[in-house]
Design an enzyme around this catalytic site. Structure first.
Site, PDB file in Angstrom:
ATOM      1  CE  LYS A 164      36.111  -4.834  32.060  1.00  0.00           C
ATOM      2  NZ  LYS A 164      36.251  -5.636  30.912  1.00  0.00           N
ATOM      3  CE1 TYR A 212      34.777  -5.135  36.867  1.00  0.00           C
ATOM      4  CE2 TYR A 212      36.069  -6.526  35.268  1.00  0.00           C
ATOM      5  CZ  TYR A 212      35.042  -5.847  35.752  1.00  0.00           C
ATOM      6  OH  TYR A 212      34.038  -5.541  34.652  1.00  0.00           O
ATOM      7  N   GLY A 256      32.232 -16.924  26.718  1.00  0.00           N
ATOM      8  CA  GLY A 256      31.913 -16.442  28.039  1.00  0.00           C
ATOM      9  C   GLY A 256      30.281 -16.025  27.957  1.00  0.00           C
ATOM     10  CB  SER A 285      32.581  -2.109  33.977  1.00  0.00           C
ATOM     11  OG  SER A 285      31.685  -2.030  34.841  1.00  0.00           O
ATOM     12  CB  SER A 334      40.322 -18.963  32.759  1.00  0.00           C
ATOM     13  OG  SER A 334      39.736 -17.972  32.690  1.00  0.00           O
TER      14      SER A 334
HETATM   15  C1  WQD Z   1      23.864  -5.898  42.111  1.00  0.00           C
HETATM   16  C2  WQD Z   1      23.086  -5.591  43.376  1.00  0.00           C
HETATM   17  C3  WQD Z   1      24.636  -6.134  45.461  1.00  0.00           C
HETATM   18  C4  WQD Z   1      24.307 -10.462  45.031  1.00  0.00           C
HETATM   19  C5  WQD Z   1      29.023  -6.300  39.597  1.00  0.00           C
HETATM   20  C6  WQD Z   1      30.439  -5.553  39.049  1.00  0.00           C
HETATM   21  C7  WQD Z   1      30.450  -4.796  37.580  1.00  0.00           C
HETATM   22  C8  WQD Z   1      29.809  -5.886  36.691  1.00  0.00           C
HETATM   23  C9  WQD Z   1      28.379  -6.426  37.183  1.00  0.00           C
HETATM   24  C10 WQD Z   1      31.541  -7.083  35.525  1.00  0.00           C
HETATM   25  C11 WQD Z   1      24.045  -5.020  44.519  1.00  0.00           C
HETATM   26  C12 WQD Z   1      23.197  -6.925  45.643  1.00  0.00           C
HETATM   27  C13 WQD Z   1      24.283  -9.026  44.863  1.00  0.00           C
HETATM   28  C14 WQD Z   1      23.737 -10.965  46.357  1.00  0.00           C
HETATM   29  C15 WQD Z   1      22.801  -8.970  46.814  1.00  0.00           C
HETATM   30  N1  WQD Z   1      30.477  -7.018  36.587  1.00  0.00           N
HETATM   31  N2  WQD Z   1      23.615  -8.348  45.624  1.00  0.00           N
HETATM   32  N3  WQD Z   1      22.870 -10.119  47.065  1.00  0.00           N
HETATM   33  O1  WQD Z   1      28.123  -5.439  42.186  1.00  0.00           O
HETATM   34  O2  WQD Z   1      26.291  -3.960  40.749  1.00  0.00           O
HETATM   35  O3  WQD Z   1      28.095  -4.994  39.670  1.00  0.00           O
HETATM   36  O4  WQD Z   1      28.649  -7.061  38.592  1.00  0.00           O
HETATM   37  O5  WQD Z   1      31.543  -6.104  34.777  1.00  0.00           O
HETATM   38  O6  WQD Z   1      31.718  -4.376  37.159  1.00  0.00           O
HETATM   39  O7  WQD Z   1      30.934  -4.648  39.763  1.00  0.00           O
HETATM   40  O8  WQD Z   1      26.302  -6.253  40.498  1.00  0.00           O
HETATM   41  O9  WQD Z   1      25.018  -8.353  40.649  1.00  0.00           O
HETATM   42  O10 WQD Z   1      26.922  -8.288  42.234  1.00  0.00           O
HETATM   43  O11 WQD Z   1      24.965  -6.623  42.662  1.00  0.00           O
HETATM   44  O12 WQD Z   1      21.991  -8.269  47.483  1.00  0.00           O
HETATM   45  O13 WQD Z   1      23.988 -12.320  46.602  1.00  0.00           O
HETATM   46  O14 WQD Z   1      22.662  -6.883  43.992  1.00  0.00           O
HETATM   47  O15 WQD Z   1      24.536  -5.566  46.904  1.00  0.00           O
HETATM   48  O16 WQD Z   1      23.282  -4.009  45.271  1.00  0.00           O
HETATM   49  P1  WQD Z   1      27.235  -5.154  40.784  1.00  0.00           P
HETATM   50  P2  WQD Z   1      25.874  -7.547  41.658  1.00  0.00           P
END
Ligand code: WQD
Length: 338
Positions: A154, A150, A10, A125, A34
């Protein structure tokens, strides 16, 4: 020293395998493929000159997990990444997440105990904090009710590990990641989201390469300087190196409690617009994006207090935002065959 890396093909796992091999550890990867590609094994081999051993396995099945540990009786430690991690999917398919993420961990811990394997580093996380009341967030901040199954897996996993450590020789370091982004400087490994990316940076690079028409910026009305949400983005190689430091800490007996928790962030919060501007600066590409409604479940702002990890773990993130976005762009270009 033989380290079992579950989920090692991964995104974060593969970068950690590279850093483990560079420090002389022998690595066995267990992965069900997967959400990753077997090609990662060759890519790791190209980077380090050593192809890691690989076992395709569903760790949520008890018998195959027993066989795995019988096949490698001289394992020293485990780094456990293998888990489903799509927040949105976990809301619509909770049982898939609880069954896979928790049964895999339980099977692992059971086999570790029966084979006398003491050390586990667990991929946790910052999502366990929810929207912290105080920023930057420290490891002693209260755990908030998980916003998704999810995130709940954790939290439950941390509790399972803690309870097991109380009555066995097993000891653990729980690493709470903030937002891992970027890719190895070789551009031979990186984030490989299947389908439409949930996360910001792969969506940015796929938009710039032409796979997506435009980026949706989820929310422009947050109470932040530019109205977009703030996160603590950390280079995946910095994150990987923290796992090696954690394994060495336990192997050298430097850990001070049976279960230790460390936040892995840079301590710097950047907004979505900051990341977009960094990407445009480093890639010299103009990004097509639109401001949309907030995404349900998103927190407004979160970034890490890194003092404990810097002082106690002896680890500090070194790479800045521009290096993160440029490395992500170089990886996307290689995926496109450029
Ligand atoms: C970051 C910011 C979105 C996509 C998640 C999981 C966390 C970890 C990391 C696994 C936010 C904004 C995002 C897009 C956007 N995963 N965004 N347009 O949500 O902070 O964390 O990923 O361990 O557990 O919760 O990361 O990259 O999805 O979002 O504006 O197309 O970018 O709203 O503010 P997030 P993210």
């Amino acid at each position: 020293m033989k380290i079992l890396v579950t989920g090692g093909t991964g995104y974060i796992g593969s970068h950690t395998v590279v850093e483990l091999q560079k420090k002389g550890f022998e690595v066995i990867i267990a992965d069900n493929l997967s959400n990753s590609s077997i090609d990662v094994i060759d890519s790791i081999g190209k980077i380090t000159g050593i192809k890691p051993l690989f076992e395709k396995i569903d760790l949520s099945e008890q018998e195959p997990t027993k066989d795995l540990f019988s096949h490698y009786p001289d394992l020293n430690s485990v780094i456990h990444f293998a888990a489903y991690k799509a927040v949105g999917e976990s809301v619509t398919m909770p049982l898939k997440y609880y069954q896979n993420n928790l049964c895999s961990l339980i099977n692992l811990l059971r086999e570790m105990e029966s084979h006398g394997i003491r050390d586990i580093v667990f991929s946790s996380s910052c999502t366990v904090y929810g929207q912290p009341d105080i920023l930057p967030v420290t490891e002693t901040a209260p755990i908030k009710k998980a916003a998704s199954p999810y995130g709940n897996t954790k939290q439950i996993a941390e509790e399972i590990i803690t309870d097991v450590s109380k009555v066995t020789a097993i000891q653990a370091i729980l690493l709470r990641y903030f937002n891992p982004i970027g890719a190895h400087e070789s551009a031979l490994i990186g984030e490989l989201p299947l389908g439409v990316p949930n996360n910001l940076v792969p969506y940015i690079t796929q938009t710039a390469i032409g796979k997506r028409d435009f980026l949706n910026v989820w929310g422009k009305d947050y109470h932040t300087p530019d109205g977009t949400a703030i996160r603590d983005y950390i280079h995946v190689v910095d994150l990987a190196m923290a796992h090696v430091t954690a394994i060495e800490r336990m192997l050298e007996g430097k850990n001070k409690q049976k279960v230790e928790v460390f936040n892995l962030g840079t301590g710097i919060g950047y907004s979505v617009l900051d990341v977009i501007k960094s990407f445009e600066r480093t890639s010299k590409e103009k990004l097509n994006y639109k401001f949309m409604e907030r995404r349900p479940g998103d927190v407004e702002e979160v970034w890490a207090d890194t003092e404990f990890a810097n002082r106690e773990l002896g680890w500090k993130a070194e790479r800045g935002l521009d290096e993160m976005t440029l490395s992500a762009w170089r990886w996307e270009q290689r995926l496109a065959g450029l």
